[in-house]
Design a protein around this motif. Structure first.
Motif, short mmCIF file in Angstrom:
data_model
loop_
_atom_site.label_atom_id
_atom_site.label_comp_id
_atom_site.label_asym_id
_atom_site.label_seq_id
_atom_site.Cartn_x
_atom_site.Cartn_y
_atom_site.Cartn_z
N GLY A 171 -30.49 4.34 8.10
CA GLY A 171 -30.97 2.96 8.23
C GLY A 171 -30.28 2.02 7.25
N LEU A 172 -30.08 2.49 5.99
CA LEU A 172 -29.40 1.65 5.01
C LEU A 172 -27.94 1.44 5.40
CD1 LEU A 172 -30.86 3.08 1.67
CD2 LEU A 172 -31.40 0.88 2.76
N ALA B 139 -33.08 9.73 7.60
CA ALA B 139 -33.33 8.52 8.38
C ALA B 139 -33.16 7.27 7.51
CB ALA B 139 -34.72 8.56 8.98
N THR B 140 -33.58 7.36 6.25
CA THR B 140 -33.44 6.22 5.34
C THR B 140 -31.97 5.92 5.08
OG1 THR B 140 -35.55 6.74 4.28
CG2 THR B 140 -34.02 5.33 3.06
N GLY B 141 -31.19 6.99 4.85
CA GLY B 141 -29.76 6.80 4.63
C GLY B 141 -29.07 6.17 5.82
N GLU C 107 -21.92 0.67 3.39
CA GLU C 107 -22.63 1.17 4.55
C GLU C 107 -22.05 2.49 5.05
OE1 GLU C 107 -19.70 -2.03 5.83
OE2 GLU C 107 -21.28 -1.78 4.32
N PHE D 58 -23.52 5.38 2.98
CA PHE D 58 -24.89 5.72 3.37
C PHE D 58 -24.93 6.41 4.73
CE2 PHE D 58 -25.99 2.47 0.17
CZ PHE D 58 -26.95 3.18 -0.53
N GLY E 39 -36.85 12.42 6.47
CA GLY E 39 -37.10 11.03 6.10
C GLY E 39 -35.97 10.45 5.27
N GLY E 40 -35.43 11.26 4.36
CA GLY E 40 -34.29 10.79 3.56
C GLY E 40 -33.07 10.54 4.42
N GLY F 134 -26.43 10.06 5.04
CA GLY F 134 -27.56 10.25 5.95
C GLY F 134 -27.24 11.25 7.04
#
Length: 306
Positions: A100-101, A96-98, A110, A113, A93-94, A117
Motif C-alpha cells: 500500500g505504501l 499489505a502495508t508495504g 515507492e 516499498f 498485514g506487513g 511488500g
C-alpha cells in the motif's frame, strides 16, 4: 465459516443423545469424544479419508495461512498453531502495508516499498504453505480421533467393581464342555471311551458342588483343575487329532493301539477322580475329628468342676 459452524454443530448434543444419557444417569460433555483406536487406525490407513480431510491445504495455497492455522489450532486445541496463525496474520498485514505504501507514495521510495511488500508477502505465502504441508500429518491424527459426537461422562455414582470369577464354576462349565465333546465325537471314539468320560463326570460333578459349597482349598483346586482342564480334554484332543484308521490299527511301542491307549488313560482318570473324591471327604472328616478332640478336651467334666 461454514466449516467452523459445522464443527460446532458436531459438538452440540442432539436431543436423542441427551435423552439416552438421561436414561442411563449420565451427562453430556461438550466437545468431541475420542474414537476407538481401531477406528483411528482404519481412518489413517485410508487414502480416501486422508485426501478428504486434507482440504484445508487449499486455504494457505490461496494465501491465507493464518486462517488455516487459526482453524486447526482452535479445532485441535493446539496453542502453537494459534500463535503461528497470529504470526502469519502480522506478516501478511506487513506485506499489505508495504504494498500500500509503495503504491501510494510519490517520494521516489515507492519501488523499495513495493519490493519489500512483495518479498514479505511471497515469503509468508511460501512459508505458510510448507508449514501447512508439514503440519497436515499431525492434523490428520487429531482429526482421526474425533468421533463427531459429544462425549458421555460416567455417572456420578461410583461404579461397583465386578465380582471375582468363581474358579469352581469355571471348572463345572469346563467339565460339561468335555462331556459335550465326547458325546459329539462318540462315533470317532473307541468303545468304552464315552462311558469312561461320563463316569469321570459322575464322580467330579458332585465333588465340585461339594467344594463350591464349603470353599475350595488350594491343593484341591489344583488337582481338580488338572483333571478337568488338562488331563481329560487333552487325552480326547490328542486322540481326535489322529486319522481314524491309524488310531484303530497302528501299534505304539507299548504294543497298544491309540484307541486302547485312550481307554486305558480314561480308566486311570476314573480311578484318579475317585481317589481325589475320597481324599477330599477324608480331609473333611479329619477336620471334624480334630474338632471333636478339641471339644472333648475343652468340655470334659473335670474342666467344668467348680
Amino acid at each position: 465459516m461454514s466449516s467452523v459452524a459445522s464443527s460446532r454443530a458436531d459438538q452440540r448434543p442432539s436431543r436423542a443423545l441427551r435423552r439416552a444419557a438421561a436414561a442411563e444417569g449420565r451427562v453430556v460433555r461438550r466437545g468431541p469424544a475420542q474414537a476407538p483406536p481401531e477406528l483411528v487406525s482404519r481412518r489413517l490407513r485410508s487414502r480416501t479419508w486422508r485426501a478428504a480431510n486434507s482440504w484445508w491445504l487449499a486455504i494457505p495455497a490461496l494465501g491465507l495461512p493464518w486462517l488455516a492455522f487459526l482453524y486447526m489450532g482452535l479445532r485441535g486445541r493446539r496453542p502453537q498453531w494459534v500463535l503461528a496463525a497470529l504470526g502469519y496474520l502480522v506478516a501478511m498485514g506487513g506485506a499489505a502495508t508495504g504494498l500500500g505504501l509503495g503504491l501510494g507514495l510519490a517520494t521516489g521510495h515507492e519501488l523499495l516499498f513495493l519490493v519489500l511488500g512483495s518479498l514479505l508477502g511471497a515469503g509468508t505465502w511460501g512459508l505458510g504453505l510448507v508449514h501447512s504441508i508439514m503440519a497436515n500429518s499431525t492434523w490428520l491424527r487429531i482429526k482421526a480421533a474425533f468421533t463427531g459426537e459429544p462425549a458421555l461422562e460416567a455417572p456420578t455414582t461410583p461404579a461397583v467393581p465386578p465380582a471375582p470369577a468363581d474358579p469352581v464354576s469355571g471348572l463345572q462349565e469346563a467339565l460339561r464342555e468335555v462331556v459335550r465333546t465326547a458325546n459329539r465325537h462318540g462315533g470317532r471314539l473307541p468303545d468304552g471311551a464315552v462311558p469312561a468320560v461320563r463316569e469321570v463326570e459322575d464322580v467330579l460333578r458332585p465333588l465340585l458342588a461339594h467344594v463350591a459349597r464349603r470353599g475350595a482349598e488350594v491343593e484341591e483346586l489344583h488337582n481338580l483343575e488338572a483333571i478337568v482342564t488338562e488331563y481329560l480334554p487333552g487325552a480326547l484332543e490328542h486322540y481326535l487329532d489322529l486319522p481314524p484308521d491309524y488310531a484303530e490299527t497302528h501299534r505304539l511301542p507299548s504294543g497298544l493301539t491309540p484307541a486302547e491307549e485312550l481307554v486305558n488313560q480314561l480308566r486311570l482318570l476314573v480311578d484318579g477322580s475317585r481317589d481325589l473324591q475320597r481324599a477330599v471327604h477324608d480331609h473333611d472328616a479329619q477336620k471334624l475329628s480334630v474338632q471333636g478332640r478339641f471339644l472333648d478336651a475343652k468340655f470334659r467334666r473335670s474342666d467344668l468342676d467348680l
